[in-house]
Design an enzyme around this catalytic site. Structure first.
Site, short mmCIF file in Angstrom:
data_model
loop_
_atom_site.label_atom_id
_atom_site.label_comp_id
_atom_site.label_asym_id
_atom_site.label_seq_id
_atom_site.Cartn_x
_atom_site.Cartn_y
_atom_site.Cartn_z
N TRP A 102 12.86 41.97 8.90
CA TRP A 102 11.60 40.50 8.37
C TRP A 102 10.44 40.29 7.06
CZ3 TRP A 102 6.44 39.60 6.84
CH2 TRP A 102 6.13 38.27 6.65
N HIS A 103 10.68 42.09 7.28
CA HIS A 103 9.34 42.89 5.74
C HIS A 103 10.62 42.41 4.89
CE1 HIS A 103 6.70 42.62 9.31
NE2 HIS A 103 5.65 42.65 7.88
N GLY A 104 12.11 43.68 4.93
CA GLY A 104 12.57 43.49 3.66
C GLY A 104 14.32 43.95 3.75
N PHE B 186 7.89 39.75 0.35
CA PHE B 186 8.38 39.25 1.43
C PHE B 186 8.70 38.55 1.60
CE2 PHE B 186 5.98 43.47 2.78
CZ PHE B 186 7.10 44.21 2.16
#
Lengths: 358, 495
Positions: B324-326, B495
């Site tokens: 989800w962050h990257g 993000f």
């Protein structure tokens, strides 16, 4: 189960507390008192407001390069052209604008490539060459930061820039290099481990930056040889850089890249000339030793088929003295600019709309 | 628009005036909605269309999900909504990543496939508002709450500018009821909100951008081949930077909302004072971890299907949380490392151990208790449990290496440098001033987190004398202005 311990919702405990209005008033009063005193103190010391030479200001002028060629000339280079070109003199003598896109401590090749790849740029371009920076690897991130900022500027950043201008022009303490927390920490000169790249603490009066991105030395700086020596000592630190001058294949590659960029601009009807602004003392000796003119400057002009103005070839420029060996005083910047315009007009190396020029 | 900019100062001042005008509640909500669109469009106006699309589709699909009696149709609607929301997220955020991995796979299989690199711009905050709308449709499908009655309230729920681009990730029951009736900040809320906004900006502008970002950027930009001192300073600097940057945003967002009379969920609770990793995830990005728990971990079965499945579910949740962050495998590795930490902690916690206990009459008897990373007889926040918090912090710092490094090669190089196994390629990197800044800021941060771990800023401020709060508040504001760093984007925007 581990993750079920995570609370799903906020306890709204934030609302159960009390911050007094008296606290807010006290904070406001203390802030006002602090900055009034700080500003008065700096003014008393002779500090005047100027502009931070960040990507925001650079991007503002980068966006102005599209006016027709007979109305303006774009300048790229390193710090020397930012000091040595007096923009008011240029505008007065040519009746055209000067767009200063040079960046301190960096190679103009980044900007040259950026302009060459911009199909809408068809104007006049002056590229100033400080050999040690021009013929260096593209290590300094500043130009790329500026170019990147320009390309991705958001509407909010544009508004912030407009709001920032009157604020920055009013307060001397708004000087990121000198009076920000990091600027002040840097000026403490805490001893570093051997080999660490030093914090370059230039005197306040050495690098005043105007809104038009012209750099100027203050009158105090010009008159103070101690401060000149302080800057010379910084140049001395840079002499310790063990990187050898660029040569061989890397140099060939740079020449090819510059040649290609210049060709792109010329193919669109643009004009490009190179300048070499004055330097003196040990700085000049080192430059002549490390970057002999035939191997770098002369080759650059030959490869690009461009005209070039090397200050030493012109009596009006050759005798100019840089107090700290690398940049001209505001007074000499006027002399240099007058001579530059005179040469350009005389040799017709750049086309100027002669109507109304002096 | 970022909170730390002149544009926002002007925008917020106008918003405060408009929100306090003697006009109808509906007009105020329209004001808030328009302002939120302006806030978002100030980055990149065309992306406002995506936001509208997401809002309109989820409003109508949500209502249909709630009212549709046929299960098959409800399922179909849910799938369509998930495809719409996640498809948009996948295209914009993971399009390049998916293609890159597909090309790599085909090349490994011997197929010569080299498509042009896609030039996809990531819309700001797409992960945040996608999760916000997703939880609404899932809630509607499960009938966990009632559908939002008006399009205006739903649009405002999705778009409300304080939380729009970097959270906190809100759930409908947290925010929608606040739009149903007039909300105007009380004098107390305004003061509390302004204090929180000042604190958030202090964390972002002073601690993250001024004191730590330079060191972290210099170190991670160097490729990571340094001595252990530089490596640890660089990693600690990033550990502090990412906290101050993100918690600073959340604190500012909560403060801004409070100034307008709204309450947003808390997102950080002094995470570097966590004792163990489950404790860390109760304190770090709380709204994301609770989202992942409720909409991923529990639907996967949670801990209801045996120990083995529990471990698998934890790992899946953490890996997806990482992704989800990257769009990079290093983020997945970051999540995976956290998953392993949670495994180890759970394994220790679940293992029954025998200990000697002293009975009332003084005799020693063997008792069975549950093991834990933290001995169970250590009450929270005793001085002797501080080393466990410190150990947790240091292990979390290791995970940040993967989070910040662009490649695994660089991450390994940094880890080697941290343990002195990588001979420095050049002279020392960081200036003494940088080392001092990192040392002082990180030490103060850890001490502050430790002493504040069971309370909140406003509670603490409420107990202090008014002049002390005023003094501290003025120091925050003076340092914000002295740092002269405006307009730098928040890390979590990407993000």
């Amino acid at each position: 189960m581990l993750l079920t311990y995570i609370p799903g919702f906020l306890n709204f405990s934030l609302m159960q507390t009390q911050v007094s209005g008296k606290s807010a008033i006290l904070a406001l009063v203390l802030v006002l008192l602090f900055f009034t005193s700080w500003e008065l103190y700096l003014r008393h010391k002779g500090v005047t407001p100027d502009y931070d030479d960040g990507p925001e200001l650079w991007a503002h002028f980068r966006g102005k390069v599209y006016e027709s060629a007979d109305k303006q000339t774009v300048f790229i280079g390193s710090s020397r052209i930012k000091y040595d070109l007096d923009i008011a003199t240029w505008q007065n003598l040519t009746n055209t604008n000067a767009i200063q896109l040079a960046m301190v401590g960096s190679s103009p090749r980044h900007m040259l490539t950026d302009l060459a790849n911009d199909q809408n740029f068809k104007g006049k371009l002056v590229v100033d060459v400080t050999e040690v920076l021009f013929f260096s690897k593209r290590g300094n991130p500043k130009p790329d930061e500026g170019i990147n900022y320009y390309k991705h500027r958001t509407p909010a950043q544009r508004v912030s820039f407009i709001l920032d201008k009157p604020i920055e022009s009013s307060f001397a303490f708004l000087n990121e290099d000198k009076y920000s927390i990091n600027g002040m920490l840097g000026s403490l000169h805490i001893k570093d481990r051997p080999g660490v790249y030093p914090f370059l603490d230039f005197p306040v009066g050495f690098e005043l930056n105007m809104f038009n991105r012209q750099n100027m030395m203050s009158a105090d700086f010009v008159a103070d040889t101690n401060q000149h020596n302080q800057v010379k000592a910084i140049w001395g630190l840079l002499k310790g850089d063990p990187t050898p001058p660029m040569s061989g294949k890397p140099l060939d590659s740079v020449m090819q890249s510059v040649k290609a960029d210049v060709a792109k601009i010329k193919a669109r009807g643009g004009e490009v000339i190179f300048t070499r602004t004055p330097s003196n003392g040990f700085f000049l000796m080192a430059e002549q030793h490390m970057y002999p003119r035939p191997a770098y400057w002369d080759r650059l002009l030959k490869e690009t088929s461009c005209k070039g103005i090397y200050y030493a070839d012109y009596p009006a420029m050759a005798s100019l003295q840089c107090p700290e060996f690398s940049h001209l005083t505001p007074k000499d910047a006027v002399v240099f600019t007058t001579a530059l315009v005179s040469i350009l007009k005389q040799d017709k190396w750049l086309s100027f709309n002669t109507a109304g020029t002096k | 628009m970022v909170f730390n900019s002149y544009t926002f100062v002007a925008f917020f001042a106008i918003m405060l005036v408009l929100h306090n005008l003697p006009i109808s509640w509906k007009a105020k909500k329209v004001n808030l909605l328009l302002a939120s669109y302006i806030f978002y469009a100030a980055w990149n106006p065309p992306f406002i269309l995506l936001l509208w699309l997401s809002t309109v589709v989820d409003f109508f699909v949500g209502r249909a999900l709630y009212t549709q009696p046929k299960k098959a149709k409800r399922r179909l609607l849910l799938v369509l909504s998930l495809i719409g929301n996640l498809g948009m997220l996948c295209f914009f955020k993971y399009g390049g990543f998916i293609l890159e991995n597909f090309v790599h796979l085909t090349n490994v299989l011997g197929i010569d496939f080299h498509p042009a690199k896609p030039n996809i711009i990531l819309p700001a905050g797409i992960s945040f508002y996608t999760f916000t709308t997703l939880c609404y449709t899932v809630d509607m499908y499960k009938k966990k709450s009632e559908p939002v009655k008006s399009m205006l309230d739903f649009s405002l729920f999705v778009t409300f500018f304080p939380h729009l681009v970097a959270g906190p990730i809100v759930r409908p029951p947290q925010l929608v009821p606040q739009f149903e009736h007039e909300h105007k900040a009380t004098r107390q809320q305004l003061l509390d909100g302004l204090l929180l906004l000042s604190l958030g900006l202090f964390m972002k502008v002073v601690c993250a951008d001024t004191l730590l970002a330079g060191t972290a950027d210099t170190f991670f930009g160097s490729g990571g081949i340094t001595g252990p001192l530089d490596a640890w300073a660089g990693v600690l600097a990033f550990s502090g930077q990412i906290f101050f940057d993100f918690a600073g945003y959340s604190t500012s967002a909560i403060g801004v909302a409070m100034c307008l009379g709204f309450i947003l969920p808390q997102n950080f609770l002094y995470p570097y004072a966590a004792i163990g990793f489950s404790d860390f995830w109760r304190r770090w990005h709380i709204t994301l971890s609770s989202w992942l728990r409720d909409y991923l971990y529990i639907p996967l079965g949670g801990n209801r299907e045996g120990k083995f499945r529990t471990y698998i579910n934890i790992m899946i949740t953490m890996l997806i949380g990482g992704l989800w962050h990257g769009a990079n495998w290093t983020f997945v590795a970051w999540g995976g490392l956290h998953g392993i930490y949670l495994w180890v902690e759970k394994a220790i916690r679940d293992r029954p151990v025998k200990r000697l206990a002293v009975t009332a009459n003084g005799t020693h008897v063997e008792v069975v208790e549950t093991a834990s990373v933290v001995p169970v007889d250590i009450p929270r926040k005793r001085p002797k449990s501080f080393p466990y918090a410190l150990l947790t912090f240091l292990l979390i710092c290791v995970t940040w290496v993967f989070f910040r490094s662009p490649t695994f090669t660089e991450a390994w190089r940094i880890l080697h440098s941290m343990v002195g196994q990588s001979p420095p390629s050049g002279p020392p990197l960081l200036a003494t001033a940088d080392l001092i800044k990192v040392g002082v800021v990180i030490s103060l941060m850890l001490i502050f987190h430790w002493f504040m771990r069971n309370t909140t800023v406003l509670k603490t401020a409420g107990k202090m004398p008014w002049w002390a709060v005023g003094l501290i508040w003025s120091v925050l504001l003076i340092l914000i202005m002295l740092s002269q760093q405006t307009g730098k984007a928040f890390i979590y925007f990407q993000f």
